[in-house]
Design a protein around this motif. Structure first.
Motif, PDB file in Angstrom:
ATOM      1  N   TRP A 163       0.845  -1.187   0.000  1.00  0.00           N
ATOM      2  CA  TRP A 163       0.000   0.000   0.000  1.00  0.00           C
ATOM      3  C   TRP A 163       0.885   1.242   0.000  1.00  0.00           C
ATOM      4  O   TRP A 163       1.276   1.767   1.027  1.00  0.00           O
ATOM      5  CB  TRP A 163      -0.929  -0.001   1.208  1.00  0.00           C
ATOM      6  CG  TRP A 163      -1.841   1.196   1.253  1.00  0.00           C
ATOM      7  CD1 TRP A 163      -1.773   2.265   2.080  1.00  0.00           C
ATOM      8  CD2 TRP A 163      -2.940   1.445   0.382  1.00  0.00           C
ATOM      9  NE1 TRP A 163      -2.756   3.173   1.796  1.00  0.00           N
ATOM     10  CE2 TRP A 163      -3.502   2.697   0.751  1.00  0.00           C
ATOM     11  CE3 TRP A 163      -3.521   0.748  -0.686  1.00  0.00           C
ATOM     12  CZ2 TRP A 163      -4.600   3.255   0.113  1.00  0.00           C
ATOM     13  CZ3 TRP A 163      -4.624   1.309  -1.326  1.00  0.00           C
ATOM     14  CH2 TRP A 163      -5.152   2.532  -0.919  1.00  0.00           C
TER      15      TRP A 163
ATOM     16  N   TYR B  78      -4.613  -5.103   3.529  1.00  0.00           N
ATOM     17  CA  TYR B  78      -4.231  -3.700   3.628  1.00  0.00           C
ATOM     18  C   TYR B  78      -4.223  -3.158   5.058  1.00  0.00           C
ATOM     19  O   TYR B  78      -4.125  -1.957   5.250  1.00  0.00           O
ATOM     20  CB  TYR B  78      -5.151  -2.833   2.773  1.00  0.00           C
ATOM     21  CG  TYR B  78      -5.022  -3.045   1.286  1.00  0.00           C
ATOM     22  CD1 TYR B  78      -3.775  -3.250   0.687  1.00  0.00           C
ATOM     23  CD2 TYR B  78      -6.141  -3.042   0.472  1.00  0.00           C
ATOM     24  CE1 TYR B  78      -3.664  -3.451  -0.676  1.00  0.00           C
ATOM     25  CE2 TYR B  78      -6.035  -3.222  -0.899  1.00  0.00           C
ATOM     26  CZ  TYR B  78      -4.800  -3.427  -1.475  1.00  0.00           C
ATOM     27  OH  TYR B  78      -4.686  -3.618  -2.832  1.00  0.00           O
TER      28      TYR B  78
ATOM     29  N   THR C   3      -8.830   0.707   9.037  1.00  0.00           N
ATOM     30  CA  THR C   3      -7.783   1.125   8.100  1.00  0.00           C
ATOM     31  C   THR C   3      -7.799   0.263   6.850  1.00  0.00           C
ATOM     32  O   THR C   3      -7.755   0.767   5.721  1.00  0.00           O
ATOM     33  CB  THR C   3      -6.405   1.050   8.772  1.00  0.00           C
ATOM     34  OG1 THR C   3      -6.357   1.978   9.850  1.00  0.00           O
ATOM     35  CG2 THR C   3      -5.297   1.380   7.777  1.00  0.00           C
TER      36      THR C   3
ATOM     37  N   ARG D 241      -8.629   1.481   2.906  1.00  0.00           N
ATOM     38  CA  ARG D 241      -7.671   1.255   1.825  1.00  0.00           C
ATOM     39  C   ARG D 241      -8.262   0.354   0.740  1.00  0.00           C
ATOM     40  O   ARG D 241      -8.031   0.584  -0.457  1.00  0.00           O
ATOM     41  CB  ARG D 241      -6.392   0.652   2.392  1.00  0.00           C
ATOM     42  CG  ARG D 241      -5.598   1.625   3.253  1.00  0.00           C
ATOM     43  CD  ARG D 241      -4.408   0.954   3.925  1.00  0.00           C
ATOM     44  NE  ARG D 241      -3.593   1.919   4.653  1.00  0.00           N
ATOM     45  CZ  ARG D 241      -2.550   1.605   5.389  1.00  0.00           C
ATOM     46  NH1 ARG D 241      -2.188   0.321   5.524  1.00  0.00           N
ATOM     47  NH2 ARG D 241      -1.853   2.556   6.011  1.00  0.00           N
TER      48      ARG D 241
ATOM     49  N   PHE E 263      -2.490   7.841  -0.469  1.00  0.00           N
ATOM     50  CA  PHE E 263      -2.015   6.626   0.180  1.00  0.00           C
ATOM     51  C   PHE E 263      -1.507   6.898   1.600  1.00  0.00           C
ATOM     52  O   PHE E 263      -1.207   5.959   2.327  1.00  0.00           O
ATOM     53  CB  PHE E 263      -0.896   5.992  -0.646  1.00  0.00           C
ATOM     54  CG  PHE E 263      -1.377   5.299  -1.885  1.00  0.00           C
ATOM     55  CD1 PHE E 263      -1.548   3.926  -1.896  1.00  0.00           C
ATOM     56  CD2 PHE E 263      -1.659   6.011  -3.040  1.00  0.00           C
ATOM     57  CE1 PHE E 263      -1.985   3.267  -3.044  1.00  0.00           C
ATOM     58  CE2 PHE E 263      -2.096   5.373  -4.194  1.00  0.00           C
ATOM     59  CZ  PHE E 263      -2.265   4.002  -4.192  1.00  0.00           C
TER      60      PHE E 263
ATOM     61  N   SER F 125      -1.741   8.714   5.580  1.00  0.00           N
ATOM     62  CA  SER F 125      -2.756   8.684   6.640  1.00  0.00           C
ATOM     63  C   SER F 125      -3.319  10.056   6.970  1.00  0.00           C
ATOM     64  O   SER F 125      -4.342  10.163   7.648  1.00  0.00           O
ATOM     65  CB  SER F 125      -2.158   8.065   7.905  1.00  0.00           C
ATOM     66  OG  SER F 125      -1.019   8.795   8.326  1.00  0.00           O
TER      67      SER F 125
ATOM     68  N   ASP G  30      -5.914   7.571   2.966  1.00  0.00           N
ATOM     69  CA  ASP G  30      -6.449   6.279   2.530  1.00  0.00           C
ATOM     70  C   ASP G  30      -7.786   6.434   1.818  1.00  0.00           C
ATOM     71  O   ASP G  30      -8.733   5.667   2.061  1.00  0.00           O
ATOM     72  CB  ASP G  30      -6.603   5.335   3.732  1.00  0.00           C
ATOM     73  CG  ASP G  30      -5.287   5.033   4.413  1.00  0.00           C
ATOM     74  OD1 ASP G  30      -4.265   4.930   3.716  1.00  0.00           O
ATOM     75  OD2 ASP G  30      -5.275   4.916   5.661  1.00  0.00           O
TER      76      ASP G  30
END
Length: 526
Positions: free
Chosen positions: A301, A340, A345, A349, A489, A491, A519
């Motif tokens: 990721w 992911y 989370t 993703r 990609f 946070s 994400d």
């Protein structure tokens, strides 16, 4: 620079930009109440797939089988296992799918048969040197009395890839011992499989997903690899039993057969190769139509990781005039939500990755349950595990059952409408919140996001991909004049100066202020 540009799919080449939905038959829908999904169950749920917005359905094997490997050990290639129904049930499913505008792709398993196949029974009875053994790869062993395997090849499921029979010879099985590999240098095998393809093409199927398409030809000398844990090198290194040049002759023959039928019948390779360029050879103009792009599935990721895969894959396929086929999951790998990062989370993703893949030029495959955000089930009781990997690994690898848990459809109690009784693998109680019924009317659900994105995807033109400037950790690209896709990609939220009005967000947000959360993916009308 545009990558992946090409003619948008028409009736003649529908597969070039199709959305294909993988149905794992035993886990999709159970019509007869035995706890195992079946063809009648799939037929009953086809309207759901139309509502979702897919173009085609890929059915995993439903042929007669001892089920040593979930049906990928085939005992008869031209019939239906009673567990899944009858040939009439298949014909009914096919007719219903076509009436709804859905194409149907079936699995074909040509690398190996079941050890219950009549050919293998004949080979065992015939003994060394008999032509019946030439259908498979029997060899004498090494050592003073042939007590050692012929070489150091390892099974994908763990342990050696050879099993010794009572007369002293060994046979090759790159998977379970119940799955002896066929000898594709034998003209009889090629002729018989042409008849198998014709059997299903005559019934009206729209194509074949070819299991282990890279494995049907082995190096003629069967040399040692000198390697351990060879499965870890799949798709990363040259191995003498995979991706041999001679395999392409088979697919040139198959392409001629497919092209002899009306209606754009297709071949789809489940192929692993060391490079994108090697993989693209399977989809040259005179070979197959699609090859699964496992590189995106395996990418970490990260913006850099995804971009490298996208650029490499599009360039390799453009070079041979082929479409790229994007895959995020299937019945052999951990589900994207878990892969992911799991939990909230992993779900964010997975939703973003799906939106990204739908925006890319080419075709895309969706594995059942991805549109519901299903996670991998990691705590199945040991006594229910059925994947041969579990036993072959000495019970150290739980195998693939965790991504094969039956679909939750509706209701408050397990198995949530999968069938009138129980289910062959237990469905987690918490999946009541993830069922089709629970998500269908919620605008913020994963299912609603998939439906919206797939509807918008139909409006995309044939334009390729053009990368746009973006901050570190963000990918942004344009598809012609109609779509801009951006994915964060990282946070933390990122401010983006991107034009256009909001079309869709992976987090189901309803507006666009120029700030993209971590994400998260966004589609803008550009």
């Amino acid at each position: 620079m545009l990558r992946g540009a090409g003619v948008r799919g028409t009736a003649a080449d529908w597969w070039r930009d199709a959305v294909v939905y993988q149905v794992y038959v035993r886990s999709f829908a159970d019509a007869d109440g035995d706890g195992i999904g079946d063809l009648a169950g799939v037929r009953a749920r086809l309207p759901y797939l139309v509502e979702l917005g897919v173009d085609a359905v890929w059915l995993t094997p439903f042929y007669p089988s001892p089920m040593a490997d979930g049906g990928y050990d085939v005992a008869d290639y031209c019939d239906v296992d009673p567990m899944f129904g009858t040939l009439d049930d298949f014909d009914d499913l096919l007719a219903r799918a076509h009436s709804l505008g859905l194409k149907v792709i079936v699995d074909v398993v040509p690398n190996h048969t079941s050890d219950a196949h009549p050919w293998f029974a004949e080979a065992l009875e015939a003994g060394p040197g008999d032509p019946a053994r030439e259908r498979y790869l029997f060899r004498d062993g090494r050592g003073e009395s042939g007590e050692l395997p012929p070489n150091d090849w390892e099974s994908i499921f763990g342990g050696p890839a050879w099993t010794r029979v009572p007369d002293g010879q060994w046979y090759l099985h790159l998977f379970a011992p119940e799955q002896p590999d066929l000898n594709w240098r034998n003209p009889q095998i090629r002729a018989e499989f042409a008849k198998v393809l014709e059997f299903w093409l005559d019934r009206g199927v729209d194509g074949f997903r070819i299991d282990v398409a890279h494995g049907m030809i082995k190096h003629p000398d069967l040399p040692d690899t000198g390697l351990h844990q060879q499965i870890s090198l799949l798709g990363r290194a040259e191995l003498p039993y995979f991706d041999q040049d001679e395999v392409h002759g088979i697919y040139r023959e198959w392409r001629e057969l497919l092209d002899s039928y009306e209606g754009a019948r297709i071949g789809v390779a489940e192929a692993w190769a060391p490079t994108s360029q090697r993989l693209a050879r399977y989809v040259r103009p005179d070979e197959l139509h699609q090859a699964f792009n496992m590189a995106l599935l395996e990418s970490p990721w990260s913006a850099d990781g995804f971009r490298a895969v996208i650029d490499d894959s599009l360039a390799a396929n453009d070079a041979v005039g082929a479409t790229t086929t994007w895959v995020l999951g299937n019945h052999d790998v951990k589900r994207p939500v878990t892969r992911y990062g799991d939990g909230a989370t992993g779900l964010r993703r997975a939703r973003a990755a799906a939106l990204l893949s739908f925006a890319l030029p080419g075709s895309v495959y969706v594995y059942q349950g991805e549109e519901l955000g299903l996670p991998e089930v990691l705590d199945l009781p040991e006594e229910v595990l059925q994947d041969p990997v579990w036993e072959r690994s000495g019970r150290t690898d739980r195998g693939r059952d965790g991504c094969r848990v039956p679909m939750p459809w509706e209701g408050a109690d397990a198995p949530f409408g999968f069938g009138p009784a129980g289910s062959w693998l237990p469905v987690p109680p918490g999946w009541a919140q993830l069922s089709v019924e629970a998500q269908r009317e919620r605008d913020d659900s994963v299912l609603s996001t998939y439906r919206k994105a797939l509807a918008l995807r139909r409006e995309l033109g044939s334009d390729g991909l053009e990368w746009m400037d973006a901050p570190s950790g963000v990918l942004a690209f344009r598809r012609g004049p109609g779509l801009v896709c951006a994915v964060n990609f990282g946070s933390e939220p990122v401010s983006l100066d991107l034009p256009g009005r909001l079309l869709c967000r992976s987090d189901a947000g309803a507006d666009w202020s120029g700030v993209l959360p971590g994400d998260t993916a966004v589609w803008l009308a550009g």
